[in-house]
Design an enzyme around this catalytic site. Structure first.
Site, PDB file in Angstrom:
ATOM      1  N   ASP A  32       0.855  -1.193   0.000  1.00  0.00           N
ATOM      2  CA  ASP A  32       0.000   0.000   0.000  1.00  0.00           C
ATOM      3  C   ASP A  32       0.889   1.241   0.000  1.00  0.00           C
ATOM      4  O   ASP A  32       1.897   1.306   0.702  1.00  0.00           O
ATOM      5  CB  ASP A  32      -0.910  -0.021   1.239  1.00  0.00           C
ATOM      6  CG  ASP A  32      -2.053   0.965   1.136  1.00  0.00           C
ATOM      7  OD1 ASP A  32      -3.211   0.524   0.991  1.00  0.00           O
ATOM      8  OD2 ASP A  32      -1.789   2.193   1.189  1.00  0.00           O
ATOM      9  N   ILE A  33       0.502   2.240  -0.773  1.00  0.00           N
ATOM     10  CA  ILE A  33       1.292   3.468  -0.890  1.00  0.00           C
ATOM     11  C   ILE A  33       1.233   4.291   0.406  1.00  0.00           C
ATOM     12  O   ILE A  33       2.098   5.134   0.641  1.00  0.00           O
ATOM     13  CB  ILE A  33       0.778   4.299  -2.102  1.00  0.00           C
ATOM     14  CG1 ILE A  33       1.875   5.192  -2.648  1.00  0.00           C
ATOM     15  CG2 ILE A  33      -0.471   5.078  -1.757  1.00  0.00           C
ATOM     16  CD1 ILE A  33       1.535   5.816  -3.994  1.00  0.00           C
ATOM     17  N   ASN A  89     -12.765  -3.073   2.385  1.00  0.00           N
ATOM     18  CA  ASN A  89     -13.700  -1.963   2.540  1.00  0.00           C
ATOM     19  C   ASN A  89     -14.648  -1.928   1.352  1.00  0.00           C
ATOM     20  O   ASN A  89     -14.231  -2.100   0.201  1.00  0.00           O
ATOM     21  CB  ASN A  89     -12.936  -0.638   2.633  1.00  0.00           C
ATOM     22  CG  ASN A  89     -12.113  -0.543   3.906  1.00  0.00           C
ATOM     23  OD1 ASN A  89     -12.550  -0.957   4.971  1.00  0.00           O
ATOM     24  ND2 ASN A  89     -10.902  -0.003   3.816  1.00  0.00           N
ATOM     25  N   GLY A  95     -15.227   3.606   3.644  1.00  0.00           N
ATOM     26  CA  GLY A  95     -14.050   4.336   3.175  1.00  0.00           C
ATOM     27  C   GLY A  95     -13.401   3.743   1.946  1.00  0.00           C
ATOM     28  O   GLY A  95     -12.218   3.998   1.681  1.00  0.00           O
ATOM     29  N   GLN A  96     -14.146   2.954   1.157  1.00  0.00           N
ATOM     30  CA  GLN A  96     -13.548   2.422  -0.075  1.00  0.00           C
ATOM     31  C   GLN A  96     -13.213   3.586  -1.002  1.00  0.00           C
ATOM     32  O   GLN A  96     -14.089   4.376  -1.365  1.00  0.00           O
ATOM     33  CB  GLN A  96     -14.510   1.444  -0.778  1.00  0.00           C
ATOM     34  CG  GLN A  96     -13.879   0.846  -2.039  1.00  0.00           C
ATOM     35  CD  GLN A  96     -14.779  -0.165  -2.765  1.00  0.00           C
ATOM     36  OE1 GLN A  96     -15.915  -0.401  -2.362  1.00  0.00           O
ATOM     37  NE2 GLN A  96     -14.259  -0.735  -3.828  1.00  0.00           N
ATOM     38  N   SER A  97     -11.942   3.689  -1.368  1.00  0.00           N
ATOM     39  CA  SER A  97     -11.503   4.826  -2.184  1.00  0.00           C
ATOM     40  C   SER A  97     -11.065   4.405  -3.585  1.00  0.00           C
ATOM     41  O   SER A  97     -10.872   5.261  -4.445  1.00  0.00           O
ATOM     42  CB  SER A  97     -10.364   5.574  -1.486  1.00  0.00           C
ATOM     43  OG  SER A  97      -9.253   4.720  -1.299  1.00  0.00           O
ATOM     44  N   HIS A 102     -10.073  -5.019  -3.337  1.00  0.00           N
ATOM     45  CA  HIS A 102      -8.718  -5.223  -2.813  1.00  0.00           C
ATOM     46  C   HIS A 102      -8.832  -5.674  -1.379  1.00  0.00           C
ATOM     47  O   HIS A 102      -9.598  -5.113  -0.596  1.00  0.00           O
ATOM     48  CB  HIS A 102      -7.875  -3.950  -2.928  1.00  0.00           C
ATOM     49  CG  HIS A 102      -8.567  -2.694  -2.514  1.00  0.00           C
ATOM     50  ND1 HIS A 102      -9.515  -2.060  -3.294  1.00  0.00           N
ATOM     51  CD2 HIS A 102      -8.466  -1.959  -1.382  1.00  0.00           C
ATOM     52  CE1 HIS A 102      -9.954  -0.994  -2.677  1.00  0.00           C
ATOM     53  NE2 HIS A 102      -9.341  -0.906  -1.493  1.00  0.00           N
ATOM     54  N   LEU A 103      -8.049  -6.694  -1.067  1.00  0.00           N
ATOM     55  CA  LEU A 103      -8.023  -7.240   0.284  1.00  0.00           C
ATOM     56  C   LEU A 103      -6.791  -6.662   0.977  1.00  0.00           C
ATOM     57  O   LEU A 103      -5.661  -6.900   0.545  1.00  0.00           O
ATOM     58  CB  LEU A 103      -7.947  -8.765   0.193  1.00  0.00           C
ATOM     59  CG  LEU A 103      -8.049  -9.565   1.483  1.00  0.00           C
ATOM     60  CD1 LEU A 103      -9.362  -9.281   2.209  1.00  0.00           C
ATOM     61  CD2 LEU A 103      -7.935 -11.063   1.175  1.00  0.00           C
ATOM     62  N   HIS A 104      -7.018  -5.868   2.029  1.00  0.00           N
ATOM     63  CA  HIS A 104      -5.902  -5.316   2.799  1.00  0.00           C
ATOM     64  C   HIS A 104      -5.346  -6.423   3.704  1.00  0.00           C
ATOM     65  O   HIS A 104      -6.116  -7.084   4.419  1.00  0.00           O
ATOM     66  CB  HIS A 104      -6.377  -4.188   3.711  1.00  0.00           C
ATOM     67  CG  HIS A 104      -6.871  -2.953   3.023  1.00  0.00           C
ATOM     68  ND1 HIS A 104      -6.107  -1.811   2.884  1.00  0.00           N
ATOM     69  CD2 HIS A 104      -8.067  -2.664   2.447  1.00  0.00           C
ATOM     70  CE1 HIS A 104      -6.802  -0.874   2.269  1.00  0.00           C
ATOM     71  NE2 HIS A 104      -8.007  -1.368   1.995  1.00  0.00           N
TER      72      HIS A 104
HETATM   73  P1  DGP Z   1      -9.565   1.582   0.361  1.00  0.00           P
HETATM   74  O1  DGP Z   1      -9.607   2.846   1.156  1.00  0.00           O
HETATM   75  O2  DGP Z   1     -10.009   0.363   1.146  1.00  0.00           O
HETATM   76  O3  DGP Z   1     -10.258   1.720  -0.968  1.00  0.00           O
HETATM   77  O4  DGP Z   1      -8.009   1.326   0.065  1.00  0.00           O
HETATM   78  C1  DGP Z   1      -7.335   1.855  -1.034  1.00  0.00           C
HETATM   79  C2  DGP Z   1      -5.887   1.779  -0.712  1.00  0.00           C
HETATM   80  O5  DGP Z   1      -5.151   1.951  -1.898  1.00  0.00           O
HETATM   81  C3  DGP Z   1      -5.384   2.835   0.265  1.00  0.00           C
HETATM   82  O6  DGP Z   1      -4.968   2.204   1.481  1.00  0.00           O
HETATM   83  C4  DGP Z   1      -4.223   3.501  -0.448  1.00  0.00           C
HETATM   84  C5  DGP Z   1      -3.938   2.565  -1.586  1.00  0.00           C
HETATM   85  N1  DGP Z   1      -3.497   3.240  -2.795  1.00  0.00           N
HETATM   86  C6  DGP Z   1      -4.119   4.279  -3.420  1.00  0.00           C
HETATM   87  N2  DGP Z   1      -3.432   4.632  -4.529  1.00  0.00           N
HETATM   88  C7  DGP Z   1      -2.362   3.779  -4.590  1.00  0.00           C
HETATM   89  C8  DGP Z   1      -1.298   3.646  -5.533  1.00  0.00           C
HETATM   90  O7  DGP Z   1      -1.179   4.363  -6.532  1.00  0.00           O
HETATM   91  N3  DGP Z   1      -0.380   2.680  -5.267  1.00  0.00           N
HETATM   92  C9  DGP Z   1      -0.472   1.855  -4.172  1.00  0.00           C
HETATM   93  N4  DGP Z   1       0.493   0.951  -4.020  1.00  0.00           N
HETATM   94  N5  DGP Z   1      -1.481   1.953  -3.283  1.00  0.00           N
HETATM   95  C10 DGP Z   1      -2.411   2.902  -3.499  1.00  0.00           C
END
Ligand code: DGP
Length: 116
Positions: A32-33, A89, A95-97, A102-104
């Site tokens: 995750d970034i 999420n 808070g799904q963004s 995607h599974l954290h």
């Molecule tokens: P959610 O909030 O559950 O939809 O998680 C989305 C996640 O994606 C958040 O924790 C940050 C991650 N993320 C967003 N943009 C990028 C990206 O460009 N690269 C990576 N590696 N992760 C990203």
């Protein structure tokens, strides 16, 4: 099927760089970034699926593949014994963004409950 406008489809396609930790025919996992724990990996299907709400019965094996990949990653990252959290999420209240499921995989510290 992939969606050219989708961030995670673009990561899967290699168009946007990511720190990939595991991949197979159906799934890709990358760090995750914006990590929320010492280990924070996202496991995604290669195929675009917007959210859990869009899953079909035919996706059952793919959902299983996401969890089996997460299990392997947790073991490889040394989390299996201490524990870890798997989160998917779904929708605005959660808070799904990014609209590509995607599974954290979160671990490496104590994780409070209930989540915020
Ligand atoms: P959610 O909030 O559950 O939809 O998680 C989305 C996640 O994606 C958040 O924790 C940050 C991650 N993320 C967003 N943009 C990028 C990206 O460009 N690269 C990576 N590696 N992760 C990203």
């Amino acid at each position: 099927m992939s969606n050219g406008a989708c961030l995670f489809c673009r990561i899967v396609a290699g168009e946007i760089p990511a720190k990939v930790v595991r991949q197979d025919e159906e799934t890709v996992a990358f760090r995750d970034i914006n990590p929320q724990a010492p280990v924070h990996v996202l496991v995604v299907p290669r195929r675009h699926i917007a959210s859990v709400n869009a899953l079909a019965a035919a996706d059952a094996a793919l959902v299983g593949a996401l969890f089996l990949a997460a299990r392997e990653i947790a073991a490889a990252e040394g989390l299996a014994d201490a524990g870890y959290r798997l989160v998917m999420n779904t929708g605005p209240d959660a808070g799904q963004s990014v609209d590509h499921i995607h599974l954290h995989v979160l671990g490496g510290r104590h994780l409070g409950w209930p989540p915020g």
